[in-house]
Design a protein around this motif. Structure first.
Motif, mmCIF file in Angstrom:
data_model
loop_
_atom_site.group_PDB
_atom_site.id
_atom_site.type_symbol
_atom_site.label_atom_id
_atom_site.label_comp_id
_atom_site.label_asym_id
_atom_site.label_seq_id
_atom_site.Cartn_x
_atom_site.Cartn_y
_atom_site.Cartn_z
ATOM 1 N N ALA A 279 -2.024 5.766 5.667
ATOM 2 C CA ALA A 279 -3.367 6.280 5.939
ATOM 3 C C ALA A 279 -4.326 5.132 6.185
ATOM 4 O O ALA A 279 -4.244 4.078 5.553
ATOM 5 N N GLU A 280 -5.267 5.357 7.105
ATOM 6 C CA GLU A 280 -6.191 4.282 7.500
ATOM 7 C C GLU A 280 -7.051 3.830 6.336
ATOM 8 O O GLU A 280 -7.503 2.690 6.283
ATOM 9 N N THR A 281 -7.299 4.718 5.401
ATOM 10 C CA THR A 281 -8.201 4.369 4.308
ATOM 11 C C THR A 281 -7.466 3.838 3.083
ATOM 12 O O THR A 281 -8.094 3.533 2.075
ATOM 13 N N ASP A 282 -6.143 3.737 3.171
ATOM 14 C CA ASP A 282 -5.389 3.342 1.987
ATOM 15 C C ASP A 282 -5.632 1.883 1.635
ATOM 16 O O ASP A 282 -5.764 1.029 2.507
ATOM 17 N N THR A 283 -5.680 1.606 0.347
ATOM 18 C CA THR A 283 -5.967 0.260 -0.146
ATOM 19 C C THR A 283 -4.717 -0.591 -0.144
ATOM 20 O O THR A 283 -3.644 -0.126 -0.524
ATOM 21 N N GLN A 284 -4.866 -1.844 0.233
ATOM 22 C CA GLN A 284 -3.790 -2.807 0.057
ATOM 23 C C GLN A 284 -4.045 -3.593 -1.219
ATOM 24 O O GLN A 284 -5.157 -4.072 -1.460
ATOM 25 N N GLN B 102 -2.651 0.605 9.195
ATOM 26 C CA GLN B 102 -2.706 -0.344 8.089
ATOM 27 C C GLN B 102 -2.695 -1.810 8.524
ATOM 28 O O GLN B 102 -2.442 -2.691 7.699
ATOM 29 N N LEU C 210 -9.959 -5.176 -3.594
ATOM 30 C CA LEU C 210 -10.868 -4.258 -2.932
ATOM 31 C C LEU C 210 -12.153 -4.094 -3.734
ATOM 32 O O LEU C 210 -12.126 -3.780 -4.927
ATOM 33 N N TYR D 144 -13.653 -6.769 0.561
ATOM 34 C CA TYR D 144 -12.821 -7.275 -0.515
ATOM 35 C C TYR D 144 -13.559 -8.447 -1.156
ATOM 36 O O TYR D 144 -14.324 -9.155 -0.503
ATOM 37 N N SER E 222 0.850 -1.189 0.000
ATOM 38 C CA SER E 222 0.000 0.000 0.000
ATOM 39 C C SER E 222 0.881 1.233 0.000
ATOM 40 O O SER E 222 2.041 1.188 0.423
ATOM 41 N N ASN F 167 -9.628 -2.288 9.567
ATOM 42 C CA ASN F 167 -8.307 -1.714 9.819
ATOM 43 C C ASN F 167 -8.252 -1.316 11.290
ATOM 44 O O ASN F 167 -8.962 -0.411 11.715
ATOM 45 N N LEU G 139 -4.626 -4.790 8.884
ATOM 46 C CA LEU G 139 -5.941 -5.276 8.489
ATOM 47 C C LEU G 139 -6.238 -6.602 9.158
ATOM 48 O O LEU G 139 -5.372 -7.474 9.244
ATOM 49 N N GLN H 238 -10.551 1.624 12.835
ATOM 50 C CA GLN H 238 -10.564 2.928 12.183
ATOM 51 C C GLN H 238 -11.298 2.947 10.849
ATOM 52 O O GLN H 238 -11.949 3.925 10.519
ATOM 53 N N SER H 239 -11.116 1.926 10.072
ATOM 54 C CA SER H 239 -11.722 1.930 8.743
ATOM 55 C C SER H 239 -12.092 0.508 8.351
ATOM 56 O O SER H 239 -11.606 -0.459 8.934
ATOM 57 N N PHE I 213 -13.659 -2.267 5.125
ATOM 58 C CA PHE I 213 -13.652 -2.548 3.693
ATOM 59 C C PHE I 213 -14.388 -3.843 3.417
ATOM 60 O O PHE I 213 -14.474 -4.720 4.265
#
Lengths: 114, 109
Positions: A98-103, B95, B46, B36, A94, B91, B97, B31-32, B34
């Protein structure tokens, strides 16, 4: 497009062998990660790195080590492979922390240890 | 208790159906969030991020309820190509996950 590549799709090794899994990303990403995926357990984080020569333990680091000598390359090392390390290994990267960043994930290496 | 829990399915639905997946997480400091998607023998990709206000991307709608620590994914007008495993991902900071084990969806003609 982000590209994460892994050195092998399939690998068969014997118990006690030293195994290297290589991962390369071509987008100048800061962060790189190694996961293993097992049925019923999902993806679990082994090690990660936020910068060159830097590494952090994930949730299941036992039996593994890593190396990040260059920004684009992150290697996972099994010092002495065991049958319980038979698994699918996935590398990810990534851009920033940032917490919202995509892996973004590589295609995976299916490792069998006999 | 797992940090992220999902119903493993499989969910078998006909084309055109609406299907919903749920996910709960245990770390209230997360925090966040997703979703996938993972096709058979492929890497996770994603699908969408999940925001507190809820968000929509075409036929897909994601919702987050922080008070209940609950995330959902709604797929409308299912297509054959939607057949895959859907991973709920949280998350927990910097980062890191945490993945659910996935919910398998099979869409049939």
């Amino acid at each position: 497009d982000v590209k994460v590549t892994q050195s092998s799709r399939y690998l068969v090794k014997r118990t006690g062998e030293k195994v290297f899994l290589e991962c390369v990303q071509d987008m100048d990403h800061e962060n790189m990660f190694w996961y293993r995926q097992d049925p019923g357990l999902g993806l679990r984080l082994i090690y990660f790195s936020y910068d060159v020569k830097m590494k952090e333990k994930g949730d299941i680091p036992e039996g593994y080590s890593v190396s990040r000598e260059k920004k684009e390359r992150f290697s996972l090392i099994l010092e002495s492979a065991s049958t319980n390390q038979t698994s699918m290994y996935l590398c990810a990267s990534s851009l920033v922390r940032a917490e919202t960043d995509t892996q973004y994930f590589g295609p995976g290496t299916r490792l069998t240890v006999l | 208790r797992k940090e992220v829990e999902q119903d493993p399915g499989p969910f078998n639905v006909p084309e055109g159906a609406t299907v919903a997946f749920n996910c709960t997480y245990s770390n209230s400091a997360s925090q966040s969030f997703f979703w996938y998607r993972q096709d058979c023998r492929k890497e996770p990709k994603l699908l969408m991020s999940v925001y507190s206000s809820g968000n929509e991307d075409g036929r897909f709608t994601a919702q987050l309820n922080r008070a209940s620590q609950y995330i959902s994914l709604l797929i409308r007008d299912s297509k054959l190509s939607d057949s895959a495993t859907y991973l709920c991902v949280v998350n927990t900071g910097f980062q890191k996950l945490v993945f659910g084990t996935g919910t398998r969806l099979l869409v049939s003609p």
